[in-house]
Scaffold this motif. Structure first.
Motif, PDB file in Angstrom:
ATOM      1  N   ALA A 163       8.313  25.744   6.339  1.00 28.35           N
ATOM      2  CA  ALA A 163       7.038  26.006   5.665  1.00 28.35           C
ATOM      3  C   ALA A 163       6.784  27.507   5.553  1.00 28.35           C
ATOM      4  CB  ALA A 163       5.904  25.321   6.422  1.00 28.35           C
ATOM      5  N   ALA A 164       7.052  28.241   6.639  1.00 31.94           N
ATOM      6  CA  ALA A 164       6.818  29.685   6.640  1.00 31.94           C
ATOM      7  C   ALA A 164       7.709  30.398   5.629  1.00 31.94           C
ATOM      8  CB  ALA A 164       7.051  30.254   8.038  1.00 31.94           C
ATOM      9  N   GLY A 165       8.884  29.827   5.367  1.00 30.18           N
ATOM     10  CA  GLY A 165       9.785  30.406   4.381  1.00 30.18           C
ATOM     11  C   GLY A 165       9.557  29.889   2.975  1.00 30.18           C
ATOM     12  N   GLY A 166       8.565  29.013   2.814  1.00 25.58           N
ATOM     13  CA  GLY A 166       8.296  28.433   1.498  1.00 25.58           C
ATOM     14  C   GLY A 166       9.381  27.487   1.039  1.00 25.58           C
ATOM     15  N   ASN A 167      10.042  26.827   2.005  1.00 24.72           N
ATOM     16  CA  ASN A 167      11.210  26.010   1.670  1.00 24.72           C
ATOM     17  C   ASN A 167      11.017  24.510   1.881  1.00 24.72           C
ATOM     18  OD1 ASN A 167      12.786  28.332   1.075  1.00 24.72           O
ATOM     19  ND2 ASN A 167      13.110  28.664   3.264  1.00 24.72           N
ATOM     20  N   LEU A 168       9.781  24.061   2.060  1.00 26.68           N
ATOM     21  CA  LEU A 168       9.577  22.617   2.214  1.00 26.68           C
ATOM     22  C   LEU A 168       9.754  21.885   0.890  1.00 26.68           C
ATOM     23  CD1 LEU A 168       6.548  21.996   4.626  1.00 26.68           C
ATOM     24  CD2 LEU A 168       8.970  21.515   5.015  1.00 26.68           C
ATOM     25  N   MET A 169       9.239  22.479  -0.176  1.00 25.38           N
ATOM     26  CA  MET A 169       9.342  21.849  -1.480  1.00 25.38           C
ATOM     27  C   MET A 169      10.655  22.224  -2.157  1.00 25.38           C
ATOM     28  SD  MET A 169       5.480  22.263  -3.053  1.00 25.38           S
ATOM     29  CE  MET A 169       5.597  24.053  -3.093  1.00 25.38           C
ATOM     30  N   ASP A 170      11.262  21.265  -2.819  1.00 23.78           N
ATOM     31  CA  ASP A 170      12.475  21.497  -3.606  1.00 23.78           C
ATOM     32  C   ASP A 170      12.132  21.206  -5.062  1.00 23.78           C
ATOM     33  OD1 ASP A 170      14.914  21.619  -4.829  1.00 23.78           O
ATOM     34  OD2 ASP A 170      15.866  20.043  -3.625  1.00 23.78           O
ATOM     35  N   PHE A 171      11.879  22.267  -5.822  1.00 20.93           N
ATOM     36  CA  PHE A 171      11.476  22.065  -7.214  1.00 20.93           C
ATOM     37  C   PHE A 171      12.566  21.408  -8.045  1.00 20.93           C
ATOM     38  CE2 PHE A 171       7.966  25.546  -7.485  1.00 20.93           C
ATOM     39  CZ  PHE A 171       7.204  24.801  -6.617  1.00 20.93           C
ATOM     40  N   GLY A 172      13.796  21.410  -7.542  1.00 20.22           N
ATOM     41  CA  GLY A 172      14.885  20.740  -8.245  1.00 20.22           C
ATOM     42  C   GLY A 172      14.735  19.233  -8.266  1.00 20.22           C
ATOM     43  N   THR A 173      13.872  18.686  -7.389  1.00 21.44           N
ATOM     44  CA  THR A 173      13.650  17.233  -7.382  1.00 21.44           C
ATOM     45  C   THR A 173      12.538  16.819  -8.346  1.00 21.44           C
ATOM     46  OG1 THR A 173      12.023  17.298  -5.559  1.00 21.44           O
ATOM     47  CG2 THR A 173      14.359  17.139  -4.967  1.00 21.44           C
ATOM     48  N   LEU A 174      11.813  17.786  -8.924  1.00 19.87           N
ATOM     49  CA  LEU A 174      10.781  17.456  -9.895  1.00 19.87           C
ATOM     50  C   LEU A 174      11.421  17.027 -11.217  1.00 19.87           C
ATOM     51  CD1 LEU A 174       8.375  20.463  -9.261  1.00 19.87           C
ATOM     52  CD2 LEU A 174       7.790  18.057  -8.892  1.00 19.87           C
ATOM     53  N   PRO A 175      10.836  16.091 -11.929  1.00 18.44           N
ATOM     54  CA  PRO A 175      11.375  15.716 -13.241  1.00 18.44           C
ATOM     55  C   PRO A 175      11.267  16.887 -14.207  1.00 18.44           C
ATOM     56  CG  PRO A 175       9.269  14.619 -12.840  1.00 18.44           C
ATOM     57  CD  PRO A 175       9.653  15.276 -11.560  1.00 18.44           C
ATOM     58  N   PRO A 176      12.104  16.936 -15.235  1.00 19.52           N
ATOM     59  CA  PRO A 176      12.163  18.121 -16.106  1.00 19.52           C
ATOM     60  C   PRO A 176      10.908  18.362 -16.932  1.00 19.52           C
ATOM     61  CG  PRO A 176      13.571  16.360 -16.965  1.00 19.52           C
ATOM     62  CD  PRO A 176      13.139  15.942 -15.586  1.00 19.52           C
ATOM     63  N   TRP A 177      10.035  17.371 -17.036  1.00 22.84           N
ATOM     64  CA  TRP A 177       8.795  17.612 -17.799  1.00 22.84           C
ATOM     65  C   TRP A 177       7.743  18.354 -16.985  1.00 22.84           C
ATOM     66  CZ3 TRP A 177      10.827  12.527 -17.463  1.00 22.84           C
ATOM     67  CH2 TRP A 177      10.326  11.754 -16.406  1.00 22.84           C
ATOM     68  N   VAL A 178       7.989  18.582 -15.713  1.00 20.41           N
ATOM     69  CA  VAL A 178       7.093  19.429 -14.909  1.00 20.41           C
ATOM     70  C   VAL A 178       7.498  20.871 -15.177  1.00 20.41           C
ATOM     71  CG1 VAL A 178       6.290  20.025 -12.602  1.00 20.41           C
ATOM     72  CG2 VAL A 178       6.803  17.637 -13.167  1.00 20.41           C
ATOM     73  N   GLY A 179       6.690  21.559 -15.970  1.00 21.00           N
ATOM     74  CA  GLY A 179       7.083  22.857 -16.492  1.00 21.00           C
ATOM     75  C   GLY A 179       6.687  24.035 -15.633  1.00 21.00           C
ATOM     76  N   GLY A 180       6.823  25.221 -16.227  1.00 22.48           N
ATOM     77  CA  GLY A 180       6.595  26.465 -15.504  1.00 22.48           C
ATOM     78  C   GLY A 180       5.176  26.642 -15.020  1.00 22.48           C
TER      79      GLY A 180
END
Length: 318
Positions: A208-225
């Motif tokens: 969490a402290a490193g900002g590494n809990l979330m993996d944006f690569g697992t989001l579907p491609p329609w979740v944009g910038g």
């Protein structure tokens, strides 16, 4: 079911010695008037040690059930906005929730309701934070590990993780999913269950402290910038760089909603419904999808659009 009114209700029994804070949860719930906070119907003592309170029964389950159903992109954002509304009403009373997670948010008719007030505490006058809750290490903001304190931005951090899950991001509930090889070795050397539990929490803290809990690569491609930017601003490990209040969160999510097409999963098919057309991207294998468009009761190939990866086709169709 109430025998007189026939209303479907939920009953929560709780235990505690008589004291000033024994009935905090029903009292706090009853003090919040929001369409996104669960309503208290009644509360009573059973004895000197036991009491209960009644709420409407929410038959749609909790947010984990909704996340498992894979809501559409716009539905996910609307649910996150609803939670934001509930949290804003809580903060307006000078309260901090400290445990916003899917299991503590129930759903009824598509409306999210913040339901569990067991960790809610009142900010003292002039104070910006209070002692952190020890619940749910996965959702604890990094600063609460370091300082033992928790403020409004802690609730925003938790809402950011929940929004990420609603949008389709993976957040494993097994602490060992965040272990690296060296962590497994250290963990195996521990024999005491308490030490093992503390070590699991410490690994989650580091991620969490490193900002590494979330993996944006697992989001579907329609979740944009714009959505990813909002998530980063809600979950920044540094609370001073995080969004500062629920009004800012609502504004950010509203912008994301305007930028997001309402894609959804139907099984392994990606589907986009608009007023003028319905598009389906159907898997062919080897990472390729076939773009089809509804024509009456059937689907036909989208003209001049070749098969491609899901991400590429979403960009070209949206």
């Amino acid at each position: 079911r109430n025998r007189i009114s026939h209303a479907a209700v939920a009953i929560k029994f709780y235990y505690g010695a008589p004291g000033e804070r024994r009935h905090d949860e029903p009292r706090l719930l009853a003090s919040i008037d929001s369409p996104n906070v669960l309503r208290i119907i009644d509360a009573r003592n059973l004895s000197e040690e036991w009491a209960y309170f009644l709420t409407p029964r929410c038959g749609d389950g909790d947010l984990d059930n909704l996340i498992a159903s894979r809501p559409s992109a716009v539905e996910a954002i609307d649910v996150a906005l609803g939670i934001t509304t509930g949290a804003s009403a809580i903060h307006a009373k000078g309260l901090i929730h400290r445990d916003l997670k899917p299991a503590n948010i129930v759903c009824q008719g598509g409306t999210p309701l913040i339901a569990d007030f067991g960790s809610v505490r009142q900010l003292a006058e002039g104070e910006a934070d209070l002692p952190a809750s020890g619940h749910s290490a996965l959702y604890r903001p990094p600063e609460s590990f370091d300082t033992g304190r928790y403020g409004v931005r802690g609730d925003i951090y938790q809402l950011g993780l929940v929004t990420y899950q609603l949008l389709g991001g993976t957040l494993a509930y097994d602490p060992m999913a965040y272990f690296r090889k060296s962590d497994f070795k250290t963990y195996a050397s521990l024999t005491d269950d308490f030490d093992r539990s503390k070590y699991q929490d410490s690994v989650i803290h580091l991620r969490a402290a490193g900002g590494n809990l979330m993996d944006f690569g697992t989001l579907p491609p329609w979740v944009g910038g714009s959505a990813k930017t909002a998530l980063r601003r809600m979950t920044n490990p540094d609370p001073e760089r995080r969004l500062g209040n629920m009004s800012d969160v609502a504004a950010a999510l509203t912008r994301v909603r305007a930028d997001t097409d309402d894609w959804k999963w139907e099984g392994d098919i990606a589907r986009l419904e608009r007023c003028d057309r319905v598009i389906e991207l159907r898997p062919l294998g080897d990472g390729l999808f076939e773009p089809l468009q509804a024509k009456g009761d059937t689907f036909r190939r989208v003209p001049s659009l070749p098969n491609g990866s899901l991400g590429d086709l979403v960009k070209r169709v949206s």
